[in-house]
Write a protein that holds these residues in place. Structure first.
Motif, PDB file in Angstrom:
ATOM      1  N   LEU A 127       0.865  -1.176   0.000  1.00  0.00           N
ATOM      2  CA  LEU A 127       0.000   0.000   0.000  1.00  0.00           C
ATOM      3  C   LEU A 127       0.899   1.222   0.000  1.00  0.00           C
ATOM      4  O   LEU A 127       1.756   1.378   0.877  1.00  0.00           O
ATOM      5  N   GLY A 159      -4.118   6.738  -2.511  1.00  0.00           N
ATOM      6  CA  GLY A 159      -3.502   5.461  -2.220  1.00  0.00           C
ATOM      7  C   GLY A 159      -3.423   4.579  -3.451  1.00  0.00           C
ATOM      8  O   GLY A 159      -4.182   4.732  -4.405  1.00  0.00           O
ATOM      9  N   MET A 169      -3.016   0.365  -3.878  1.00  0.00           N
ATOM     10  CA  MET A 169      -2.847  -0.967  -3.295  1.00  0.00           C
ATOM     11  C   MET A 169      -2.564  -1.952  -4.413  1.00  0.00           C
ATOM     12  O   MET A 169      -3.266  -1.973  -5.433  1.00  0.00           O
TER      13      MET A 169
END
Length: 255
Positions: A11, A65, A67
């Motif tokens: 992440l 973000g 991931m």
């Protein structure tokens, strides 16, 4: 028979520079095609964020973000250290933080997939633990969901044993996730099962059929690098890993 390695997950949290907000927002629509070409990248999600530590109706256009799950750690490192896309992000950010994770377990699916498999062969014993909760919210349940869930996110501000957390989402309001890291599984469970607000949300999730799809996963944090809000929140992790490695070396020498 050789043992299959647990699925390496990363992440990365990007802190967008002031004045570059339009660029950061555009990446939610443009970076996907570039990520599809990354060698060894098995699964990825570009994620926006909200203000606060958990689910939030108010977007944060300064923080995003990414991931990912990887075929190998070498593939992850090649992308995170040397790829053109990451170099481009560095030009528009003042912070980048990445945590490497190995899954203990996962329940549910994400877009019909189980991305965090295979898991570690061992069960959690001690040390820091990361948790991802992710859900697609039924449209009819949106008013009820957003009436109750932000209260539990506020409760994270005072949760004992919480190292860091962030609310993330693929789409505003309807596809939401929370990522958090705790000092121990005991601290995480104390919040999840003893906090009355969280218990109420768990009850309503089932009784009112809030989610059309959901996923819950626990991970072992194995490494972190960079800055998030001015610091590496898992510097604690490096100290912990150094201590446990030292203890293991001493036991091996004695043996």
């Amino acid at each position: 028979m050789s043992q299959v390695a647990p699925r390496l997950t990363t992440l990365t949290i990007f802190g967008i520079r002031s004045g570059h907000i339009r660029w950061g927002l555009a990446q939610m629509g443009t970076s996907g095609s570039k990520l599809q070409q990354v060698p060894g990248l098995l699964f990825f999600k570009l994620l926006g964020s909200g203000h606060g530590r958990g689910f939030s109706i108010k977007p944060n256009f300064r923080r995003y973000g990414l991931m990912c799950t990887w075929q190998s750690e070498a593939a992850a490192d090649a992308f995170l250290q040397d790829s053109d896309l990451i170099h481009e992000y560095r030009q528009h950010t003042d912070e980048i933080w990445t945590v490497k994770l190995q899954p203990y377990q996962q329940h549910g699916q994400w877009d019909g997939q189980a991305p965090f498999s295979p898991a570690l062969p061992e069960n959690y014993i001690s040390g820091p633990i990361a948790v991802l909760t992710r859900a697609s919210i039924n449209l009819k349940a949106l008013p009820s969901f957003w009436r109750f869930v932000p209260k539990t996110s506020t409760a994270l501000d005072t949760a004992e044993g919480l190292i860091c957390s962030i609310g993330l989402g693929e789409l505003p309001l309807v596809r939401q996730a929370t990522f958090s890291v705790w000092e121990s599984a005991e601290a995480m469970k104390k919040y999840a099962y003893k906090n009355p607000l969280h218990q109420e949300v768990m009850r309503r999730t089932r009784s009112e059929n809030w989610y059309s799809e959901e996923l819950f996963a626990r991970f072992k944090p194995i490494n972190s690098q960079g800055l998030w809000a001015g610091r590496d929140p898992l510097e604690y992790l490096r100290n912990y890993n150094t201590l446990t490695s030292s203890i293991a070396d001493r036991l091996n020498r004695k043996a």
